[in-house]
Enzyme design. Structure first.
Site, short mmCIF file in Angstrom:
data_model
loop_
_atom_site.label_atom_id
_atom_site.label_comp_id
_atom_site.label_asym_id
_atom_site.label_seq_id
_atom_site.Cartn_x
_atom_site.Cartn_y
_atom_site.Cartn_z
N SER A 260 0.76 -1.14 -0.04
CA SER A 260 0.07 0.06 0.16
C SER A 260 0.77 1.21 0.07
CB SER A 260 -0.92 -0.06 1.10
OG SER A 260 -0.19 -0.13 2.40
N ASP B 265 -2.73 8.63 7.56
CA ASP B 265 -3.87 7.50 8.24
C ASP B 265 -3.12 6.74 9.20
OD1 ASP B 265 -2.65 5.62 6.83
OD2 ASP B 265 -4.28 5.36 5.39
N HIS C 58 0.08 5.13 6.93
CA HIS C 58 0.66 5.77 5.90
C HIS C 58 0.96 7.21 5.92
CE1 HIS C 58 -1.89 2.39 4.35
NE2 HIS C 58 -0.84 2.15 3.87
#
Length: 368
Positions: A37, A327, A330
Protein backbone atom coordinates in the site's frame (compact mmCIF):
# COMPACT_ATOMS: atom_id res chain seq x y z
CA UNK A 1 -0.43 -9.90 -54.58
CA UNK A 2 -2.20 -10.47 -51.26
CA UNK A 3 1.01 -11.74 -49.69
CA UNK A 4 2.94 -8.69 -50.90
CA UNK A 5 0.26 -6.34 -49.54
CA UNK A 6 0.36 -8.10 -46.16
CA UNK A 7 4.15 -7.77 -45.98
CA UNK A 8 3.98 -4.07 -46.84
CA UNK A 9 1.36 -3.44 -44.14
CA UNK A 10 3.43 -5.39 -41.60
CA UNK A 11 6.50 -3.37 -42.54
CA UNK A 12 4.61 -0.07 -42.12
CA UNK A 13 3.29 -1.16 -38.71
CA UNK A 14 6.83 -2.06 -37.61
CA UNK A 15 8.14 1.32 -38.77
CA UNK A 16 5.33 3.14 -37.00
CA UNK A 17 5.98 1.24 -33.76
CA UNK A 18 9.69 2.01 -33.98
CA UNK A 19 8.93 5.70 -34.55
CA UNK A 20 6.67 5.76 -31.49
CA UNK A 21 9.36 4.02 -29.46
CA UNK A 22 12.12 6.40 -30.61
CA UNK A 23 10.01 9.45 -29.83
CA UNK A 24 9.12 8.18 -26.36
CA UNK A 25 12.71 7.18 -25.60
CA UNK A 26 14.18 10.65 -25.91
CA UNK A 27 15.24 11.52 -22.36
CA UNK A 28 12.86 8.99 -20.84
CA UNK A 29 12.94 5.63 -19.14
CA UNK A 30 10.24 3.28 -17.98
CA UNK A 31 9.39 2.96 -14.30
CA UNK A 32 7.98 -0.20 -12.71
CA UNK A 33 6.61 -0.46 -9.18
CA UNK A 34 6.00 -3.58 -7.08
CA UNK A 35 4.87 -3.97 -3.51
CA UNK A 36 2.23 -2.93 -1.00
CA UNK A 37 0.00 0.00 0.00
CA UNK A 38 2.91 2.41 0.42
CA UNK A 39 3.36 2.32 -3.38
CA UNK A 40 -0.04 1.14 -4.73
CA UNK A 41 -1.38 3.68 -7.26
CA UNK A 42 -4.85 2.16 -7.41
CA UNK A 43 -4.71 -1.50 -8.47
CA UNK A 44 -6.93 -2.47 -5.56
CA UNK A 45 -9.69 -0.23 -6.96
CA UNK A 46 -10.25 -2.97 -9.53
CA UNK A 47 -10.47 -5.80 -6.99
CA UNK A 48 -13.09 -7.05 -4.55
CA UNK A 49 -11.05 -6.30 -1.44
CA UNK A 50 -11.29 -4.40 1.83
CA UNK A 51 -7.76 -2.98 1.32
CA UNK A 52 -8.71 0.07 -0.69
CA UNK A 53 -8.42 3.85 -0.64
CA UNK A 54 -11.00 4.85 -3.23
CA UNK A 55 -13.21 7.12 -1.14
CA UNK A 56 -12.73 10.53 0.41
CA UNK A 57 -10.90 11.87 2.33
CA UNK A 58 -8.17 9.88 0.49
CA UNK A 59 -6.94 12.06 -2.36
CA UNK A 60 -8.11 15.28 -0.73
CA UNK A 61 -4.84 17.00 -1.78
CA UNK A 62 -4.33 15.08 -5.04
CA UNK A 63 -4.39 17.42 -8.09
CA UNK A 64 -7.96 16.30 -8.87
CA UNK A 65 -8.94 16.41 -5.14
CA UNK A 66 -10.48 12.99 -5.65
CA UNK A 67 -9.52 9.56 -4.30
CA UNK A 68 -7.38 7.52 -6.68
CA UNK A 69 -6.63 4.39 -4.67
CA UNK A 70 -3.41 5.90 -3.31
CA UNK A 71 -3.10 5.55 0.47
CA UNK A 72 -2.27 9.22 0.84
CA UNK A 73 -3.85 12.64 1.08
CA UNK A 74 -2.07 13.41 -2.20
CA UNK A 75 0.92 11.99 -4.06
CA UNK A 76 2.71 8.83 -2.95
CA UNK A 77 6.34 7.76 -3.25
CA UNK A 78 6.18 6.45 -6.87
CA UNK A 79 4.45 9.66 -8.02
CA UNK A 80 7.22 11.79 -6.55
CA UNK A 81 9.96 9.56 -8.00
CA UNK A 82 8.27 9.98 -11.40
CA UNK A 83 8.56 13.75 -10.93
CA UNK A 84 12.27 13.39 -10.24
CA UNK A 85 12.91 11.31 -13.37
CA UNK A 86 10.81 13.64 -15.52
CA UNK A 87 8.03 11.17 -16.23
CA UNK A 88 4.28 11.12 -15.83
CA UNK A 89 2.98 8.87 -13.02
CA UNK A 90 2.74 5.19 -13.82
CA UNK A 91 -0.77 3.80 -14.21
CA UNK A 92 -1.95 0.80 -12.19
CA UNK A 93 -1.52 -2.35 -14.25
CA UNK A 94 -5.22 -3.19 -13.90
CA UNK A 95 -6.28 0.22 -15.21
CA UNK A 96 -7.92 -0.16 -18.66
CA UNK A 97 -6.18 3.07 -19.73
CA UNK A 98 -2.79 1.31 -19.62
CA UNK A 99 -2.41 0.61 -23.31
CA UNK A 100 -0.68 1.97 -26.39
CA UNK A 101 1.92 4.66 -25.70
CA UNK A 102 1.06 4.55 -21.97
CA UNK A 103 2.84 1.19 -21.78
CA UNK A 104 6.13 2.97 -22.49
CA UNK A 105 5.81 4.96 -19.26
CA UNK A 106 5.91 1.70 -17.29
CA UNK A 107 3.38 0.22 -14.90
CA UNK A 108 2.53 -0.02 -11.23
CA UNK A 109 1.84 -3.60 -10.11
CA UNK A 110 1.63 -2.90 -6.36
CA UNK A 111 -1.33 -3.98 -4.28
CA UNK A 112 -2.24 -2.84 -0.77
CA UNK A 113 -2.03 -5.59 1.84
CA UNK A 114 0.54 -7.86 0.22
CA UNK A 115 3.78 -9.10 1.69
CA UNK A 116 6.66 -11.32 0.74
CA UNK A 117 4.67 -14.36 1.93
CA UNK A 118 1.49 -15.56 0.25
CA UNK A 119 -0.38 -15.87 3.54
CA UNK A 120 0.26 -12.23 4.43
CA UNK A 121 -2.87 -10.12 4.03
CA UNK A 122 -5.29 -13.04 3.68
CA UNK A 123 -7.82 -11.01 5.69
CA UNK A 124 -8.10 -8.62 2.74
CA UNK A 125 -9.30 -11.52 0.55
CA UNK A 126 -8.49 -10.46 -3.02
CA UNK A 127 -5.13 -8.73 -3.48
CA UNK A 128 -2.34 -9.08 -6.04
CA UNK A 129 0.23 -11.21 -4.25
CA UNK A 130 3.84 -10.67 -5.22
CA UNK A 131 4.00 -13.79 -7.40
CA UNK A 132 1.01 -12.49 -9.35
CA UNK A 133 2.62 -9.05 -9.64
CA UNK A 134 5.63 -10.72 -11.27
CA UNK A 135 3.35 -12.69 -13.60
CA UNK A 136 1.64 -9.46 -14.60
CA UNK A 137 5.11 -8.05 -15.32
CA UNK A 138 5.66 -10.92 -17.77
CA UNK A 139 2.29 -10.22 -19.33
CA UNK A 140 3.16 -6.53 -19.59
CA UNK A 141 6.33 -7.39 -21.50
CA UNK A 142 4.35 -9.48 -23.97
CA UNK A 143 2.04 -6.53 -24.55
CA UNK A 144 5.02 -4.18 -24.94
CA UNK A 145 6.60 -6.56 -27.47
CA UNK A 146 3.45 -6.37 -29.58
CA UNK A 147 3.74 -2.59 -29.55
CA UNK A 148 7.45 -2.03 -30.26
CA UNK A 149 8.91 -5.47 -31.05
CA UNK A 150 10.55 -8.06 -28.82
CA UNK A 151 14.12 -6.74 -29.06
CA UNK A 152 13.16 -3.14 -28.30
CA UNK A 153 10.88 -4.28 -25.47
CA UNK A 154 13.72 -6.19 -23.83
CA UNK A 155 15.97 -3.13 -24.09
CA UNK A 156 13.23 -0.87 -22.67
CA UNK A 157 12.76 -3.14 -19.64
CA UNK A 158 16.52 -3.54 -19.08
CA UNK A 159 16.95 0.24 -19.00
CA UNK A 160 13.97 0.85 -16.70
CA UNK A 161 13.97 1.96 -13.10
CA UNK A 162 12.26 -0.42 -10.68
CA UNK A 163 10.99 0.18 -7.13
CA UNK A 164 9.92 -2.62 -4.80
CA UNK A 165 8.50 -2.12 -1.30
CA UNK A 166 7.67 -5.23 0.72
CA UNK A 167 8.09 -6.62 4.22
CA UNK A 168 6.10 -4.44 6.60
CA UNK A 169 2.87 -6.36 6.11
CA UNK A 170 4.63 -9.64 6.85
CA UNK A 171 4.86 -8.36 10.41
CA UNK A 172 1.85 -6.07 11.06
CA UNK A 173 -0.58 -8.07 8.91
CA UNK A 174 0.77 -11.54 9.59
CA UNK A 175 3.18 -12.36 12.43
CA UNK A 176 1.79 -9.72 14.84
CA UNK A 177 -1.72 -9.42 13.41
CA UNK A 178 -3.29 -11.35 16.29
CA UNK A 179 -1.81 -12.81 19.46
CA UNK A 180 -0.50 -16.30 18.82
CA UNK A 181 -0.83 -16.05 15.05
CA UNK A 182 -0.01 -19.15 13.03
CA UNK A 183 3.38 -17.74 11.99
CA UNK A 184 4.28 -16.64 15.54
CA UNK A 185 3.53 -20.17 16.77
CA UNK A 186 5.51 -21.67 13.89
CA UNK A 187 8.60 -19.43 14.20
CA UNK A 188 10.48 -17.50 16.83
CA UNK A 189 10.94 -13.95 15.51
CA UNK A 190 14.61 -14.34 14.38
CA UNK A 191 13.72 -17.52 12.48
CA UNK A 192 10.67 -15.90 10.92
CA UNK A 193 12.78 -12.99 9.70
CA UNK A 194 15.26 -15.41 8.12
CA UNK A 195 12.39 -17.21 6.40
CA UNK A 196 10.87 -13.99 5.01
CA UNK A 197 14.31 -12.81 3.86
CA UNK A 198 15.01 -16.10 2.08
CA UNK A 199 11.67 -15.79 0.25
CA UNK A 200 12.39 -12.15 -0.58
CA UNK A 201 15.72 -13.12 -2.14
CA UNK A 202 13.84 -15.41 -4.51
CA UNK A 203 11.46 -12.59 -5.43
CA UNK A 204 14.37 -10.26 -6.23
CA UNK A 205 16.11 -13.02 -8.19
CA UNK A 206 12.95 -13.49 -10.23
CA UNK A 207 12.82 -9.76 -10.96
CA UNK A 208 16.33 -10.01 -12.35
CA UNK A 209 15.35 -13.00 -14.49
CA UNK A 210 12.49 -10.93 -15.90
CA UNK A 211 14.91 -8.24 -17.06
CA UNK A 212 15.08 -5.73 -14.19
CA UNK A 213 18.57 -4.24 -14.07
CA UNK A 214 18.18 -1.25 -11.74
CA UNK A 215 16.05 -1.99 -8.69
CA UNK A 216 15.54 0.20 -5.61
CA UNK A 217 14.61 -2.05 -2.68
CA UNK A 218 13.19 -0.34 0.39
CA UNK A 219 13.46 -1.85 3.84
CA UNK A 220 10.73 -1.51 6.44
CA UNK A 221 10.14 1.69 8.35
CA UNK A 222 10.03 1.87 12.16
CA UNK A 223 6.98 -0.40 12.37
CA UNK A 224 6.31 0.19 16.06
CA UNK A 225 5.95 3.96 15.63
CA UNK A 226 2.96 4.17 13.28
CA UNK A 227 -0.26 5.53 14.87
CA UNK A 228 -2.05 2.17 14.45
CA UNK A 229 0.55 0.39 16.56
CA UNK A 230 0.73 3.22 19.11
CA UNK A 231 -3.04 2.91 19.56
CA UNK A 232 -2.87 -0.86 19.85
CA UNK A 233 0.33 -1.41 21.81
CA UNK A 234 1.66 1.77 23.43
CA UNK A 235 0.64 3.01 26.86
CA UNK A 236 2.92 6.06 26.92
CA UNK A 237 3.20 7.10 23.27
CA UNK A 238 6.57 5.43 22.79
CA UNK A 239 7.19 3.13 19.82
CA UNK A 240 6.40 -0.54 20.42
CA UNK A 241 9.72 -2.25 21.05
CA UNK A 242 8.73 -5.68 19.73
CA UNK A 243 7.85 -4.33 16.29
CA UNK A 244 10.99 -2.18 16.37
CA UNK A 245 12.96 -5.34 17.07
CA UNK A 246 11.40 -6.98 14.03
CA UNK A 247 12.49 -4.08 11.82
CA UNK A 248 15.99 -4.10 13.35
CA UNK A 249 16.36 -7.78 12.44
CA UNK A 250 14.80 -7.54 8.99
CA UNK A 251 16.55 -4.50 7.51
CA UNK A 252 20.21 -5.53 7.92
CA UNK A 253 19.47 -8.97 6.50
CA UNK A 254 17.75 -7.35 3.51
CA UNK A 255 20.90 -5.32 2.84
CA UNK A 256 22.92 -8.54 3.13
CA UNK A 257 20.91 -10.38 0.45
CA UNK A 258 21.08 -7.30 -1.79
CA UNK A 259 24.87 -7.39 -1.53
CA UNK A 260 24.84 -11.14 -2.21
CA UNK A 261 22.65 -10.75 -5.29
CA UNK A 262 24.82 -7.95 -6.68
CA UNK A 263 27.89 -10.14 -6.19
CA UNK A 264 26.18 -13.03 -7.96
CA UNK A 265 25.22 -10.97 -11.02
CA UNK A 266 28.42 -8.91 -11.02
CA UNK A 267 26.76 -5.49 -11.04
CA UNK A 268 24.97 -3.02 -8.76
CA UNK A 269 21.53 -4.06 -9.93
CA UNK A 270 19.89 -3.82 -6.51
CA UNK A 271 20.07 -0.65 -4.41
CA UNK A 272 19.10 -0.67 -0.73
CA UNK A 273 16.96 2.23 0.51
CA UNK A 274 17.15 2.68 4.28
CA UNK A 275 13.45 3.43 4.78
CA UNK A 276 13.82 2.93 8.53
CA UNK A 277 16.16 5.90 8.90
CA UNK A 278 14.28 8.00 6.36
CA UNK A 279 11.10 7.66 8.44
CA UNK A 280 12.75 7.75 11.86
CA UNK A 281 14.42 11.10 11.15
CA UNK A 282 11.11 12.94 11.19
CA UNK A 283 9.41 10.61 13.69
CA UNK A 284 12.10 11.25 16.29
CA UNK A 285 12.19 15.02 15.69
CA UNK A 286 9.03 16.09 13.84
CA UNK A 287 9.42 19.81 14.59
CA UNK A 288 12.75 19.89 12.76
CA UNK A 289 10.87 18.94 9.57
CA UNK A 290 7.96 21.30 10.10
CA UNK A 291 5.52 18.78 11.56
CA UNK A 292 3.41 19.40 14.65
CA UNK A 293 3.22 15.67 15.38
CA UNK A 294 4.51 12.32 14.17
CA UNK A 295 2.36 10.32 16.59
CA UNK A 296 -1.20 11.30 15.68
CA UNK A 297 -2.54 10.50 12.21
CA UNK A 298 -4.28 13.28 10.31
CA UNK A 299 -7.22 11.03 9.41
CA UNK A 300 -8.68 8.43 11.75
CA UNK A 301 -10.32 7.96 15.12
CA UNK A 302 -9.51 6.75 18.61
CA UNK A 303 -6.11 7.15 20.33
CA UNK A 304 -3.59 8.79 17.98
CA UNK A 305 -6.32 8.59 15.28
CA UNK A 306 -4.89 5.10 14.92
CA UNK A 307 -7.98 2.91 15.28
CA UNK A 308 -9.68 1.48 12.21
CA UNK A 309 -9.58 2.93 8.72
CA UNK A 310 -9.62 6.47 7.38
CA UNK A 311 -13.23 6.98 6.22
CA UNK A 312 -15.59 9.86 5.39
CA UNK A 313 -16.70 9.66 9.06
CA UNK A 314 -13.15 10.06 10.44
CA UNK A 315 -11.53 13.09 12.03
CA UNK A 316 -9.47 14.94 9.39
CA UNK A 317 -6.85 17.53 10.26
CA UNK A 318 -7.21 20.89 8.46
CA UNK A 319 -3.46 21.19 7.70
CA UNK A 320 -1.99 18.00 6.26
CA UNK A 321 1.48 19.55 6.13
CA UNK A 322 1.53 19.61 9.94
CA UNK A 323 1.23 15.82 10.17
CA UNK A 324 3.79 13.14 9.35
CA UNK A 325 1.11 10.44 9.10
CA UNK A 326 -1.96 10.73 6.93
CA UNK A 327 -3.79 7.64 8.24
CA UNK A 328 -2.96 4.98 10.86
CA UNK A 329 -0.23 3.44 8.65
CA UNK A 330 0.73 5.75 5.78
CA UNK A 331 2.73 8.99 5.51
CA UNK A 332 1.33 12.29 4.25
CA UNK A 333 2.46 13.62 0.89
CA UNK A 334 4.82 15.97 2.72
CA UNK A 335 6.47 13.03 4.51
CA UNK A 336 6.63 11.10 1.23
CA UNK A 337 8.51 14.02 -0.31
CA UNK A 338 11.05 13.90 2.53
CA UNK A 339 11.53 10.17 1.89
CA UNK A 340 12.01 10.63 -1.86
CA UNK A 341 14.47 13.48 -1.27
CA UNK A 342 16.71 10.96 0.53
CA UNK A 343 16.15 8.34 -2.17
CA UNK A 344 17.21 10.92 -4.73
CA UNK A 345 20.16 12.60 -3.02
CA UNK A 346 20.79 10.87 0.32
CA UNK A 347 24.20 9.72 1.52
CA UNK A 348 25.21 6.07 1.71
CA UNK A 349 23.62 6.01 5.17
CA UNK A 350 20.31 6.18 3.32
CA UNK A 351 21.04 4.69 -0.12
CA UNK A 352 23.55 1.90 -0.69
CA UNK A 353 25.58 1.67 -2.87
CA UNK A 354 24.26 4.85 -4.56
CA UNK A 355 21.33 7.26 -4.56
CA UNK A 356 18.91 7.86 -7.40
CA UNK A 357 20.65 10.97 -8.74
CA UNK A 358 23.85 8.93 -9.10
CA UNK A 359 21.91 6.09 -10.73
CA UNK A 360 20.47 8.50 -13.29
CA UNK A 361 23.91 9.99 -14.04
CA UNK A 362 25.62 6.60 -14.35
CA UNK A 363 22.86 5.16 -16.50
CA UNK A 364 22.75 8.18 -18.79
CA UNK A 365 26.40 7.56 -19.66
CA UNK A 366 25.82 3.82 -20.02
CA UNK A 367 22.78 4.11 -22.31
CA UNK A 368 24.19 6.81 -24.60
Amino acid sequence: MTSSLFLNISYLIALLSLAIFSRQCEGARAFFVFGDSLVDNGNNNFLMTTARADSLPYGIDYPTHRPTGRFSNGLNIPDIISEHIGSEPTLPYLDPELQGDKLLVGANFASAGVGVLNDTGIQFVNIIRIGDQLRYFQQYQQRLSQLIGAEQATQWVNQALVLITLGGNDFVNNYYLVPYSFRSRQFALPDYVKYVISEYKQVLGRLYQLGARRVIVTGTGPLGCVPAELALRSRDGNCDMELMRAASLFNPQLVQIINELNSEVGADVFVAANAYQMHFDYISNPQAFGFVTAKVACCGQGPYNGVGLCTPASNVCPDRNAYAFWDPFHPTEKANRLIVSQIFSGSTDYMHPMNLSTILAVDEMKFK
